[in-house]
Scaffold this active site. Structure first.
Site, mmCIF file in Angstrom:
data_model
loop_
_atom_site.group_PDB
_atom_site.id
_atom_site.type_symbol
_atom_site.label_atom_id
_atom_site.label_comp_id
_atom_site.label_asym_id
_atom_site.label_seq_id
_atom_site.Cartn_x
_atom_site.Cartn_y
_atom_site.Cartn_z
ATOM 1 N N SER A 17 -134.005 -9.664 -66.687
ATOM 2 C CA SER A 17 -134.146 -8.806 -67.867
ATOM 3 C C SER A 17 -135.057 -9.401 -68.943
ATOM 4 O O SER A 17 -135.912 -8.680 -69.475
ATOM 5 C CB SER A 17 -132.769 -8.485 -68.460
ATOM 6 O OG SER A 17 -132.036 -7.704 -67.542
ATOM 7 N N THR A 62 -124.160 -8.481 -68.679
ATOM 8 C CA THR A 62 -124.145 -8.549 -67.216
ATOM 9 C C THR A 62 -122.968 -9.389 -66.733
ATOM 10 O O THR A 62 -122.087 -9.752 -67.520
ATOM 11 C CB THR A 62 -125.527 -9.037 -66.688
ATOM 12 O OG1 THR A 62 -125.543 -8.927 -65.270
ATOM 13 C CG2 THR A 62 -125.816 -10.480 -67.084
ATOM 14 N N LYS A 66 -119.115 -7.293 -68.214
ATOM 15 C CA LYS A 66 -119.282 -5.856 -68.473
ATOM 16 C C LYS A 66 -117.966 -5.159 -68.805
ATOM 17 O O LYS A 66 -117.944 -4.208 -69.580
ATOM 18 C CB LYS A 66 -119.915 -5.163 -67.258
ATOM 19 C CG LYS A 66 -121.380 -5.481 -67.055
ATOM 20 C CD LYS A 66 -121.929 -4.694 -65.875
ATOM 21 C CE LYS A 66 -123.283 -5.205 -65.451
ATOM 22 N NZ LYS A 66 -123.828 -4.503 -64.288
ATOM 23 N N ASP A 102 -126.220 1.544 -65.968
ATOM 24 C CA ASP A 102 -126.263 1.325 -64.515
ATOM 25 C C ASP A 102 -126.166 2.657 -63.772
ATOM 26 O O ASP A 102 -126.822 2.868 -62.749
ATOM 27 C CB ASP A 102 -125.095 0.427 -64.062
ATOM 28 C CG ASP A 102 -125.353 -1.046 -64.365
ATOM 29 O OD1 ASP A 102 -126.528 -1.432 -64.505
ATOM 30 O OD2 ASP A 102 -124.368 -1.802 -64.469
ATOM 31 N N ALA A 128 -116.383 -3.329 -54.678
ATOM 32 C CA ALA A 128 -115.544 -2.561 -55.608
ATOM 33 C C ALA A 128 -115.585 -3.169 -57.006
ATOM 34 O O ALA A 128 -114.648 -3.035 -57.788
ATOM 35 C CB ALA A 128 -114.107 -2.505 -55.088
ATOM 36 N N ASN A 151 -113.935 -2.754 -49.307
ATOM 37 C CA ASN A 151 -114.034 -4.010 -50.062
ATOM 38 C C ASN A 151 -113.183 -5.103 -49.442
ATOM 39 O O ASN A 151 -112.135 -4.841 -48.861
ATOM 40 C CB ASN A 151 -113.593 -3.794 -51.515
ATOM 41 C CG ASN A 151 -114.025 -4.940 -52.407
ATOM 42 O OD1 ASN A 151 -115.173 -5.378 -52.330
ATOM 43 N ND2 ASN A 151 -113.130 -5.442 -53.241
ATOM 44 N N ARG A 152 -113.676 -6.335 -49.583
ATOM 45 C CA ARG A 152 -112.956 -7.513 -49.087
ATOM 46 C C ARG A 152 -111.537 -7.544 -49.659
ATOM 47 O O ARG A 152 -110.574 -7.758 -48.938
ATOM 48 C CB ARG A 152 -113.747 -8.762 -49.517
ATOM 49 C CG ARG A 152 -113.145 -10.062 -49.133
ATOM 50 C CD ARG A 152 -114.041 -11.208 -49.553
ATOM 51 N NE ARG A 152 -114.212 -11.280 -51.014
ATOM 52 C CZ ARG A 152 -114.941 -12.197 -51.631
ATOM 53 N NH1 ARG A 152 -115.586 -13.112 -50.936
ATOM 54 N NH2 ARG A 152 -115.052 -12.199 -52.944
ATOM 55 N N THR A 153 -111.413 -7.305 -50.963
ATOM 56 C CA THR A 153 -110.093 -7.260 -51.589
ATOM 57 C C THR A 153 -109.692 -5.789 -51.688
ATOM 58 O O THR A 153 -110.155 -5.056 -52.567
ATOM 59 C CB THR A 153 -110.146 -7.894 -52.998
ATOM 60 O OG1 THR A 153 -110.752 -9.181 -52.880
ATOM 61 C CG2 THR A 153 -108.769 -8.020 -53.612
ATOM 62 N N TYR A 226 -131.479 -7.460 -55.900
ATOM 63 C CA TYR A 226 -132.922 -7.398 -56.135
ATOM 64 C C TYR A 226 -133.584 -8.756 -55.966
ATOM 65 O O TYR A 226 -134.797 -8.882 -56.104
ATOM 66 C CB TYR A 226 -133.210 -6.853 -57.546
ATOM 67 C CG TYR A 226 -132.392 -7.513 -58.623
ATOM 68 C CD1 TYR A 226 -132.762 -8.729 -59.152
ATOM 69 C CD2 TYR A 226 -131.230 -6.906 -59.092
ATOM 70 C CE1 TYR A 226 -132.000 -9.338 -60.113
ATOM 71 C CE2 TYR A 226 -130.461 -7.511 -60.063
ATOM 72 C CZ TYR A 226 -130.854 -8.735 -60.569
ATOM 73 O OH TYR A 226 -130.090 -9.337 -61.528
ATOM 74 N N GLY A 247 -132.898 -3.266 -54.717
ATOM 75 C CA GLY A 247 -132.247 -3.227 -56.028
ATOM 76 C C GLY A 247 -133.197 -3.165 -57.221
ATOM 77 O O GLY A 247 -132.770 -2.875 -58.334
HETATM 78 P P1 NDP Z 1 -118.767 -7.980 -59.298
HETATM 79 O O1 NDP Z 1 -118.632 -9.470 -59.407
HETATM 80 O O2 NDP Z 1 -118.052 -7.093 -60.246
HETATM 81 O O3 NDP Z 1 -118.338 -7.506 -57.793
HETATM 82 C C1 NDP Z 1 -118.792 -8.231 -56.677
HETATM 83 C C2 NDP Z 1 -118.385 -7.491 -55.407
HETATM 84 O O4 NDP Z 1 -118.938 -8.221 -54.294
HETATM 85 C C3 NDP Z 1 -116.872 -7.412 -55.188
HETATM 86 O O5 NDP Z 1 -116.562 -6.206 -54.553
HETATM 87 C C4 NDP Z 1 -116.629 -8.598 -54.257
HETATM 88 O O6 NDP Z 1 -115.491 -8.445 -53.433
HETATM 89 C C5 NDP Z 1 -117.859 -8.523 -53.384
HETATM 90 N N1 NDP Z 1 -118.151 -9.800 -52.730
HETATM 91 C C6 NDP Z 1 -118.618 -10.932 -53.303
HETATM 92 N N2 NDP Z 1 -118.769 -11.891 -52.366
HETATM 93 C C7 NDP Z 1 -118.401 -11.339 -51.173
HETATM 94 C C8 NDP Z 1 -118.341 -11.825 -49.845
HETATM 95 N N3 NDP Z 1 -118.695 -13.072 -49.542
HETATM 96 N N4 NDP Z 1 -117.933 -10.988 -48.867
HETATM 97 C C9 NDP Z 1 -117.569 -9.716 -49.164
HETATM 98 N N5 NDP Z 1 -117.596 -9.189 -50.421
HETATM 99 C C10 NDP Z 1 -118.005 -10.004 -51.407
HETATM 100 O O7 NDP Z 1 -120.348 -7.731 -59.342
HETATM 101 P P2 NDP Z 1 -121.115 -6.367 -59.717
HETATM 102 O O8 NDP Z 1 -120.402 -5.218 -59.117
HETATM 103 O O9 NDP Z 1 -121.424 -6.322 -61.155
HETATM 104 O O10 NDP Z 1 -122.517 -6.619 -58.963
HETATM 105 C C11 NDP Z 1 -122.580 -6.618 -57.546
HETATM 106 C C12 NDP Z 1 -124.016 -6.922 -57.104
HETATM 107 O O11 NDP Z 1 -124.869 -5.858 -57.527
HETATM 108 C C13 NDP Z 1 -124.593 -8.216 -57.715
HETATM 109 O O12 NDP Z 1 -125.359 -8.873 -56.729
HETATM 110 C C14 NDP Z 1 -125.454 -7.711 -58.830
HETATM 111 O O13 NDP Z 1 -126.540 -8.602 -59.123
HETATM 112 C C15 NDP Z 1 -125.958 -6.396 -58.243
HETATM 113 N N6 NDP Z 1 -126.314 -5.445 -59.296
HETATM 114 C C16 NDP Z 1 -127.573 -4.951 -59.281
HETATM 115 C C17 NDP Z 1 -127.958 -4.048 -60.238
HETATM 116 C C18 NDP Z 1 -129.341 -3.522 -60.199
HETATM 117 O O14 NDP Z 1 -129.775 -2.965 -61.219
HETATM 118 N N7 NDP Z 1 -130.046 -3.624 -59.088
HETATM 119 C C19 NDP Z 1 -127.058 -3.606 -61.318
HETATM 120 C C20 NDP Z 1 -125.724 -4.163 -61.213
HETATM 121 C C21 NDP Z 1 -125.397 -5.071 -60.238
HETATM 122 P P3 NDP Z 1 -114.028 -8.877 -53.966
HETATM 123 O O15 NDP Z 1 -113.526 -7.752 -54.833
HETATM 124 O O16 NDP Z 1 -113.261 -9.055 -52.724
HETATM 125 O O17 NDP Z 1 -114.221 -10.157 -54.732
#
Ligand code: NDP
Length: 289
Positions: A17, A62, A66, A102, A128, A151-153, A226, A247
């Protein structure tokens, strides 16, 4: 007077950003500096308070703040309230307004770059977290016939589905555990596969949980990560003749919507794209991916 904007997150090592927002501000010759404001959770309230200063126009928010900032601003707009996450704060004479760009950023990327109209379509979402919440809210609003969250969880996916069920308007909305059988069941009739997990992004050791072997020709695959700009599983998807969107478009469009909220000016989207792409490529060249 010089004005300030910034992005609040932690650890904020890879945020693009500051690069593309500054490029846009400079392109319009605005006397505004956009900074990175790394902020651990215990300093978040103090950081948000500093946004009320007259020289500060606002901020992006971010990972991982959030959701926490929702309770720290004075007003939350309807979309951010529905999602339960704020990624943009605007300072209006000392009063802080929270928005979520978003959602419009993703929907613009799907429509403009993916040629995808969600109405009546079947969608599978991996993840999720905050990004998945924005995606589910946007896709339901746009009339998707079916949205499945894997989702994993599983408890987190269940919570997301229950929170957003009031907006499903009779369309299918469900959560499934992250096991191969779930993927097999849903991918046969999937129009859009959206990866909203952070696994597989630069700096993460783990591989993406999405089984790219189940990707069918004709399906749109959208990966919110991204950095790297194009991951090898996405290249695989392309080989299977699925349409792929990375992304970067969502990143730039959500940033453009934030820019317009702060400045009231139309964002120079091409300038933002160029700056963001160059920053990702420079990072890749330094071997960080
Ligand atoms: P969060 O931390 O809120 O959520 C992360 C998610 O990824 C959870 O569902 C988590 O599962 C899952 N996860 C993480 N590691 C693993 C793994 N090893 N195996 C399986 N699942 C996994 O992050 P955000 O939702 O805010 O962002 C998610 C992604 O999206 C990031 O990479 C972020 O950079 C990208 N993003 C991109 C945007 C864009 O403009 N292009 C905008 C917003 C986000 P669990 O619940 O089980 O932990």
């Amino acid at each position: 007077m010089l004005k300030y904007l910034g992005v609040i997150g932690f650890p904020l090592r890879r945020s693009l950003s500051p690069v593309f927002q500054q490029a846009a501000l400079d392109d319009l010759r605005l006397d505004i500096v956009y900074e990175a404001w790394p902020t651990p959770a215990d300093a978040l309230q103090t950081r948000v308070t500093t946004l009320r200063a007259p020289a500060v126009l606002g901020a992006n928010v971010t990972i991982p703040h959030k959701e926490a900032v929702v309770a720290m601003v004075d007003d939350v707009d309807e979309v951010a309230g529905r999602i339960g996450a704020v990624n943009t704060i605007v300072n209006r004479e000392g009063r802080l307004f929270g928005y979520n760009t978003d959602l419009p950023g993703l929907m613009r990327a799907l429509r403009q770059d993916g040629g995808f109209e969600p109405a009546g379509r079947r969608v599978v979402i991996a993840g999720a977290g905050g990004a998945a919440r924005a995606a589910v809210a946007g896709l339901l609003e746009a009339g998707a016939a079916s949205v499945t969250v894997i989702n994993r969880t599983l408890s987190r996916a269940n919570r997301l589905v229950e929170d957003l069920r009031p907006y499903a308007d009779g369309n299918e909305l469900r959560a499934l555990p992250e096991i191969y059988a779930s993927w097999v069941a849903v991918m046969v009739a999937c129009d859009l596969l959206l990866n909203c997990t952070s696994a597989g992004s630069a700096g993460f050791d783990s591989e993406s949980p999405v089984p790219f072997d189940l990707i069918r020709s004709g399906m749109l695959v959208c990966d919110l990560i991204y950095d790297p700009a194009e991951r090898s599983p996405m290249a695989d998807a392309r080989k299977r003749s699925a349409h792929v969107v990375g992304g970067l478009p969502m990143l730039v469009y959500q940033g453009a919507a934030s820019f317009e909220l702060w400045t009231g000016r139309e964002a120079p989207v091409e300038v933002m794209f160029e700056a963001a792409r160059s920053a990702v490529e420079a990072g890749a060249a330094r071997g960080r991916t």
